[in-house]
Design an enzyme around this catalytic site. Structure first.
Site, PDB file in Angstrom:
ATOM      1  N   GLU A 199       0.732  -0.942   0.014  1.00  0.00           N
ATOM      2  CA  GLU A 199      -0.092   0.030  -0.063  1.00  0.00           C
ATOM      3  C   GLU A 199       1.081   1.321   0.024  1.00  0.00           C
ATOM      4  O   GLU A 199       1.891   1.175   0.790  1.00  0.00           O
ATOM      5  CB  GLU A 199      -0.978   0.063   1.135  1.00  0.00           C
ATOM      6  CG  GLU A 199      -2.072   0.717   1.339  1.00  0.00           C
ATOM      7  CD  GLU A 199      -2.934   0.540   2.477  1.00  0.00           C
ATOM      8  OE1 GLU A 199      -4.009  -0.320   2.441  1.00  0.00           O
ATOM      9  OE2 GLU A 199      -2.353   1.100   3.653  1.00  0.00           O
ATOM     10  N   HIS A 234       0.301   3.451  16.761  1.00  0.00           N
ATOM     11  CA  HIS A 234      -0.881   3.075  16.081  1.00  0.00           C
ATOM     12  C   HIS A 234      -2.062   2.881  16.923  1.00  0.00           C
ATOM     13  O   HIS A 234      -2.805   2.184  16.483  1.00  0.00           O
ATOM     14  CB  HIS A 234      -0.675   1.706  15.175  1.00  0.00           C
ATOM     15  CG  HIS A 234       0.562   2.048  14.340  1.00  0.00           C
ATOM     16  ND1 HIS A 234       0.338   2.751  12.915  1.00  0.00           N
ATOM     17  CD2 HIS A 234       1.912   1.512  14.171  1.00  0.00           C
ATOM     18  CE1 HIS A 234       1.534   2.733  12.472  1.00  0.00           C
ATOM     19  NE2 HIS A 234       2.416   2.075  13.129  1.00  0.00           N
ATOM     20  N   ARG A 293     -18.268  -3.301  13.852  1.00  0.00           N
ATOM     21  CA  ARG A 293     -18.767  -3.118  15.018  1.00  0.00           C
ATOM     22  C   ARG A 293     -18.726  -1.780  15.731  1.00  0.00           C
ATOM     23  O   ARG A 293     -18.400  -0.990  15.086  1.00  0.00           O
ATOM     24  CB  ARG A 293     -17.512  -3.860  15.816  1.00  0.00           C
ATOM     25  CG  ARG A 293     -16.200  -3.335  15.831  1.00  0.00           C
ATOM     26  CD  ARG A 293     -15.005  -3.918  16.680  1.00  0.00           C
ATOM     27  NE  ARG A 293     -13.815  -3.534  15.996  1.00  0.00           N
ATOM     28  CZ  ARG A 293     -13.005  -2.371  16.301  1.00  0.00           C
ATOM     29  NH1 ARG A 293     -13.692  -1.286  16.975  1.00  0.00           N
ATOM     30  NH2 ARG A 293     -11.950  -1.984  15.781  1.00  0.00           N
TER      31      ARG A 293
END
Lengths: 503, 167
Positions: A199, A234, A293
């Site tokens: 990516e 992160h 979720r």
């Protein structure tokens, strides 16, 4: 509407879900491990059952045990919360097979979005912009050949990954072979799947996500954005809504909102979910992933839209249509959330377990605290170290920041554990945070050398220490260290002429 | 008159108190304070100092003489110190090469064997806590003299994990 719901989770989210159920008159069942025997969610629920004790870290992952409890106790639904089994398609299928409703999207949606590469492919086909990448997996040679068309700098990522694991940054083609090897190893050991994809690395992006919600009748809306750019390794620590970038650029919000709806439609999304994007200051945005979720940071959306997302989840799962259309929704004010962790920022953020002696929550207009702890609790090594979320709603962003600072200053967390409250305070006080210059490398850029900065202690601290020692002394048996010093027969502590220490 | 010595983080300070009618007079160095305790509980103290209202919170003193005190948004660790005892105390002896756990956790891997020669920085033990992996590495070149833990053990901060010889 459901009669009884089992909450397959712990901590603050279990408490949150139980509260929504209580407000709706739905009976609740909690499950817990031995380490959590005195945790707040256990005592708030109508019924609670111990899940098989060991290993502790897996208690809330025991599909069979959880479904067994739900079946025996006559539950007609299970809410999985976040983390644990919430994005486990096997769990979703097992729940449905047991004749119980899972509060969330379908097992198929969970499975589709659980694979990063499958999710990207679906989004690309739906016309949602995705980060330039190569997702056909395959051999080292195939990845290497594709790298130049993806463009540098790039990320080598694990297809089954999450939480920053199995990821490597590559700035130069020469670094690629090592990065691929090392990412494969980490992916294999963390997820049991060494499939990789590439990516493009979007430099200094903002992490902006959209809350989506769909009913069983096919209506889908979004409840606007949350910006979650303040992350350390992160892991999100501060989130807000609206995003400062989108406040400055309402057209971008419109385009991103439409993309989020397209993403939801592409999966026939039912119930609550989140579409995550990376956005840069030039007005470009790219799909990152979809979370099937309820998210940790859902409160900031609730505060600015006035919608109770958990109750909405229950209503949708029970077959009710959405009570609003897109045009009925709007953002009002500015909300910020800070996550309070049991970690020691002065010691490289190492987990700081221990006992909580004092826990005083801040309160007041526009102040909300979602916590799963109480005084006397032992915080163990077995679970995620997040203790509580402090959320504020201000009239605007400046007001929200001032309110958050005040609320953090009123939060008292004492005991043998450590916490990140002073760190959070320093983050929101940083001039770049104040003006909304928030990108995902904010922490790295501004706080990588952070050290706690305590003002000089005031003498009132020593006065408090002496008064505290006397409180112990007045209650012998609590502690006998104070006796060692109070051997003076003329000690004021011994006098009985009006000097009282009361409880 | 009662005097106590306290240690606040790295600093030391003594404080004296004398009764003064319905007040207590505290002296810290050159400063005196007229204090009226209003409500003292197991975990909090509300008092008036020279006319100013103060509310503080504190954790238990577990017999170690140390507690956390919160005042005005900041937290300090305060320990009572007996200066007489301190002079007699030996500095805590650290066995050369005793490597201890810097945080509580569970042992995930033991990467070396007794008798193995390692260089500075070699990873010796992998531990996990709260979904984070931490590693204990050799602080210097040397030989592994003893391994005091096994995979699966749950350890506390400060527990002895590995003993190394040489430096």
């Amino acid at each position: 509407m459901f009669k009884k719901i089992l909450i397959a989770n712990r901590g603050e989210i279990a408490v949150r879900i139980i509260r929504a159920c209580r407000e709706m008159g739905i009976a609740t069942v909690a499950v817990y491990s031995e380490a959590d025997a005195s945790a707040p969610h256990v005592w708030l629920a109508n019924e609670a059952e111990l899940i098989s004790p060991a290993p502790e870290s897996e208690s809330y992952l025991r599909i069979d045990s959880i479904i067994d409890v739900a079946t025996r106790l006559g539950c007609d639904a299970i809410h999985p919360g976040y983390g644990f089994l919430s994005e486990n398609a096997d769990f979703a299928e097992a729940v449905i097979r047991a004749g119980i409703t899972l509060i969330g999207p379908s097992a198929e949606t969970i499975r589709q979005m659980g694979s990063k590469t499958a999710a990207r492919a679906i989004m690309q086909a739906a016309g949602v912009p995705v980060v330039p990448g190569y997702q056909e997996g395959g051999s080292d040679a195939a990845l290497t050949a594709a790298a130049s068309s993806v463009g540098f700098p790039l990320l080598v990522k694990a297809a089954a990954g999450g939480g920053g694991k199995g990821m490597r940054v590559v700035r130069d083609p020469t670094e690629l072979p090592d990065a691929i090897q090392s990412a494969r190893n980490e992916a294999r050991s963390s997820f049991g799947d060494e499939t990789l994809f590439l990516e493009r690395l979007i430099e200094q992006p903002r992490h902006i996500e959209f809350q989506i919600v769909g009913d069983q009748q096919g209506s889908i809306v979004h409840l606007f954005e949350r910006e979650c750019s303040i992350q350390r390794r992160h892991q999100k620590i501060i989130e807000e809504s609206p995003s400062p970038l989108l406040v400055a650029n309402p057209d971008l919000r419109k385009r991103m909102g439409e993309a989020a709806l397209k993403a939801a439609a592409a999966t026939n999304y039912v119930n609550a979910g989140t579409v995550e994007f990376l956005a840069d200051d030039a007005g470009n945005f790219y799909f990152l992933e979809m979370n099937t979720r309820l998210q940790v940071e859902h409160p900031v959306t609730e505060m600015v839209t006035g919608v109770d997302l958990v109750k909405l989840q229950l209503q949708i799962a029970a077959g009710e249509p959405l009570p609003f259309r897109q045009a009925d929704l709007s953002q009002r004010g500015h909300a910020i959330e800070c996550r309070i962790y049991a970690e020691d920022p002065a010691s490289n953020f190492s987990p700081a377990t221990g006992r909580i002696d004092v826990w005083e929550e801040p309160s007041g207009p526009g102040i909300r605290i979602d916590s799963g702890i109480s005084a006397g609790d032992e915080i163990s090594i077995h679970y995620d170290p997040m203790l509580a979320k402090l959320i504020v709603l201000g009239d605007n962003r400046t007001d929200a920041i001032d309110k958050m600072k005040t609320a953090l200053n009123e939060t008292v967390l004492l005991g043998t554990l450590r916490n990140n409250i002073s760190y959070l305070r320093d983050v929101i006080e940083h001039p770049d945070f104040r003006v909304g210059k928030t990108t995902t490398n904010f922490i790295e850029l501004h706080l990588s050398d952070w050290k706690p900065s305590q003002p000089d202690y005031p003498d009132e601290l020593l006065i408090t220490a002496m008064l505290a020692d006397e409180a112990d002394h007045a209650n012998p048996g609590l502690n006998n260290m104070a006796d060692a010093h109070i051997d003076d027969p003329f000690s004021p502590w011994r006098q009985s002429d009006g000097f009282r220490v009361g409880v | 008159m009662t005097q106590i010595h306290y240690q606040i983080d790295e600093h030391e300070q003594s404080i004296e108190v004398n009764p003064q009618g319905e007040f207590l007079r505290f002296t810290v160095g050159e400063q005196t304070y007229q204090v009226k305790p209003i409500k003292i509980t197991e975990n909090s103290a509300a008092f008036i100092v020279n006319g100013r209202y103060v509310k503080a919170h504190f954790s238990k003193n577990q017999g170690t003489g140390s507690r956390q005190i919160w005042l005005d948004g900041h937290t300090w660790t305060v320990a009572s110190v007996d200066p007489r005892k301190r002079r007699q105390q030996h500095s805590p002896s650290t066995e050369t090469g005793a490597l201890t756990a810097s945080m509580p956790g569970q042992i995930r891997a033991v990467l070396v064997e007794v008798g193995e020669l390692v260089t500075k920085g070699t990873p010796l033990i992998l531990m996990e806590a709260m979904k984070m992996e931490m590693r204990l590495t050799a602080p210097h070149d040397g030989v592994i003299a003893a391994i005091n833990c096994a995979v699966g053990d749950v350890v506390e901060r400060g527990e002895l994990l590995v003993v190394m010889d040489g430096s």
